[in-house]
Scaffold this active site. Sequence first.
Site, PDB file in Angstrom:
ATOM      1  N   ASN A   7     -38.256  17.172 -58.440  1.00 19.58           N
ATOM      2  CA  ASN A   7     -39.564  17.419 -59.058  1.00 19.58           C
ATOM      3  C   ASN A   7     -40.559  17.761 -57.948  1.00 19.58           C
ATOM      4  OD1 ASN A   7     -42.272  16.838 -59.853  1.00 19.58           O
ATOM      5  ND2 ASN A   7     -41.491  15.911 -61.720  1.00 19.58           N
ATOM      6  N   ASP A   9     -43.781  18.679 -58.309  1.00 17.68           N
ATOM      7  CA  ASP A   9     -45.193  18.608 -58.731  1.00 17.68           C
ATOM      8  C   ASP A   9     -46.129  18.301 -57.569  1.00 17.68           C
ATOM      9  OD1 ASP A   9     -44.316  18.896 -61.315  1.00 17.68           O
ATOM     10  OD2 ASP A   9     -44.704  16.821 -61.906  1.00 17.68           O
ATOM     11  N   HIS A  10     -45.693  17.391 -56.676  1.00 15.79           N
ATOM     12  CA  HIS A  10     -46.650  16.924 -55.670  1.00 15.79           C
ATOM     13  C   HIS A  10     -46.824  17.880 -54.492  1.00 15.79           C
ATOM     14  CE1 HIS A  10     -47.451  13.637 -58.137  1.00 15.79           C
ATOM     15  NE2 HIS A  10     -46.236  13.139 -58.069  1.00 15.79           N
ATOM     16  N   ARG A  18     -57.103  21.540 -52.172  1.00 16.92           N
ATOM     17  CA  ARG A  18     -58.019  22.557 -51.631  1.00 16.92           C
ATOM     18  C   ARG A  18     -58.108  23.793 -52.526  1.00 16.92           C
ATOM     19  NH1 ARG A  18     -59.190  21.433 -46.035  1.00 16.92           N
ATOM     20  NH2 ARG A  18     -59.656  19.226 -46.212  1.00 16.92           N
ATOM     21  N   HIS A  43     -43.711  19.569 -64.019  1.00 15.26           N
ATOM     22  CA  HIS A  43     -44.421  19.049 -65.190  1.00 15.26           C
ATOM     23  C   HIS A  43     -45.709  19.833 -65.334  1.00 15.26           C
ATOM     24  CE1 HIS A  43     -46.054  15.165 -67.349  1.00 15.26           C
ATOM     25  NE2 HIS A  43     -46.252  16.261 -68.047  1.00 15.26           N
ATOM     26  N   ARG A  45     -48.762  19.769 -66.854  1.00 15.86           N
ATOM     27  CA  ARG A  45     -49.604  18.822 -67.600  1.00 15.86           C
ATOM     28  C   ARG A  45     -50.728  19.559 -68.309  1.00 15.86           C
ATOM     29  NH1 ARG A  45     -48.629  13.162 -65.781  1.00 15.86           N
ATOM     30  NH2 ARG A  45     -50.260  12.661 -67.272  1.00 15.86           N
ATOM     31  N   ARG A  49     -53.328  19.302 -63.495  1.00 20.53           N
ATOM     32  CA  ARG A  49     -53.792  18.656 -62.260  1.00 20.53           C
ATOM     33  C   ARG A  49     -52.962  19.070 -61.042  1.00 20.53           C
ATOM     34  NH1 ARG A  49     -52.236  12.438 -63.518  1.00 20.53           N
ATOM     35  NH2 ARG A  49     -53.436  12.931 -65.366  1.00 20.53           N
ATOM     36  N   HIS A  50     -51.723  19.482 -61.272  1.00 22.19           N
ATOM     37  CA  HIS A  50     -50.929  19.951 -60.125  1.00 22.19           C
ATOM     38  C   HIS A  50     -50.284  21.310 -60.416  1.00 22.19           C
ATOM     39  CE1 HIS A  50     -48.023  17.628 -62.427  1.00 22.19           C
ATOM     40  NE2 HIS A  50     -48.352  16.468 -61.905  1.00 22.19           N
ATOM     41  N   GLU A  70     -40.950  19.701 -67.622  1.00 21.08           N
ATOM     42  CA  GLU A  70     -41.424  18.479 -68.302  1.00 21.08           C
ATOM     43  C   GLU A  70     -42.714  18.820 -69.013  1.00 21.08           C
ATOM     44  OE1 GLU A  70     -42.028  15.558 -65.303  1.00 21.08           O
ATOM     45  OE2 GLU A  70     -39.912  15.367 -64.861  1.00 21.08           O
ATOM     46  N   THR A 101     -46.621   9.525 -65.482  1.00 16.93           N
ATOM     47  CA  THR A 101     -46.099   9.219 -66.823  1.00 16.93           C
ATOM     48  C   THR A 101     -45.726   7.743 -66.903  1.00 16.93           C
ATOM     49  OG1 THR A 101     -45.184  11.440 -66.715  1.00 16.93           O
ATOM     50  CG2 THR A 101     -44.530  10.087 -68.589  1.00 16.93           C
ATOM     51  N   GLU A 151     -33.452  11.202 -70.839  1.00 18.21           N
ATOM     52  CA  GLU A 151     -33.719  10.768 -69.467  1.00 18.21           C
ATOM     53  C   GLU A 151     -34.271   9.352 -69.560  1.00 18.21           C
ATOM     54  OE1 GLU A 151     -35.405  13.598 -66.786  1.00 18.21           O
ATOM     55  OE2 GLU A 151     -36.478  12.047 -65.672  1.00 18.21           O
ATOM     56  N   HIS A 190     -37.815   8.610 -62.535  1.00 17.20           N
ATOM     57  CA  HIS A 190     -39.133   8.016 -62.326  1.00 17.20           C
ATOM     58  C   HIS A 190     -39.058   6.830 -61.368  1.00 17.20           C
ATOM     59  CE1 HIS A 190     -43.307   7.032 -62.870  1.00 17.20           C
ATOM     60  NE2 HIS A 190     -43.439   8.187 -63.486  1.00 17.20           N
ATOM     61  N   GLY A 191     -39.778   6.984 -60.262  1.00 15.32           N
ATOM     62  CA  GLY A 191     -39.870   5.894 -59.291  1.00 15.32           C
ATOM     63  C   GLY A 191     -38.611   5.683 -58.464  1.00 15.32           C
TER      64      GLY A 191
END
Length: 242
Positions: A7, A9-10, A18, A43, A45, A49-50, A70, A101, A151, A190-191
């Site tokens: 993933n 996303d980050h 920026r 994802h 969203r 946001r990303h 996602e 999430t 999942e 997740h995590g």
Amino acid sequence: MIELGVNIDHVATLRQARRGVAPDVVAAAKICEIAGAHQITVHLREDRRHIQDADVYALKQTLLVRMNLEMAAAPEIIAIARDIKPDSVCLVPEKREEITTEGGLDVAGQADKLAGVVADMHENGIKVSMFIDPEPAQIEASATIGADYVELHTGAYANARGKVVEEELTRLRDSAKRIGRTPLRCHAGHGLTVRNLTPVARIPELREVNIGHDIIARAVFVGLDTAVREILDILEAADRTR
Ligand code: PXP
């Protein structure tokens, strides 16, 4: 071997800090591919946001591995999925105020609505995954509405401490067994991190994990290629002992 969806996303989170073009999401996906990832997960969203719409289109054009989108079961995002046609979508609950999430999707509580989304995605040649808490009712409902995958949300396991860790692992193992008795394929995410992945990766029914934050966080220090390979090595080692 359990397949790895990375993933990314980050990578976009950092770029959006920026609102510029760096770091490049497609370049990140390509490094993950070269390192051996089986899938790229993003994802989209509702608050953007990303990941942005343009990222999803660019990834669809350039990915050599599978693309997993996602998303919330919201009309606007469903329309984008129909247009992009990723290999799969993973339906997740989404709250604007959450940082990530938080819980699984209540499939049992909205089975009729979600059955419609599954049918819609299938008409467009897209496989459908349900991101659910490891609970029997959610597994049964996912099978009933014709999802392809579930999942299992591993967040409670990842956040557990002390003897609760083993309790959460038992919930995941029992859920995976139950999934094994349905036509559903068992995924988890997740995590998950380099430190907590091994016991999950030893679950015999597990076929895929999706990992984001830990890989991107470690990539800051060790590089993205190494961060992906670290996870692949753990999956391979766990596979030999399950
Ligand atoms: N799977 C699903 C369905 C998710 O929503 C997320 C977070 O976006 C992940 C996996 C990855 O979680 P993490 O970033 O904690 O590895």
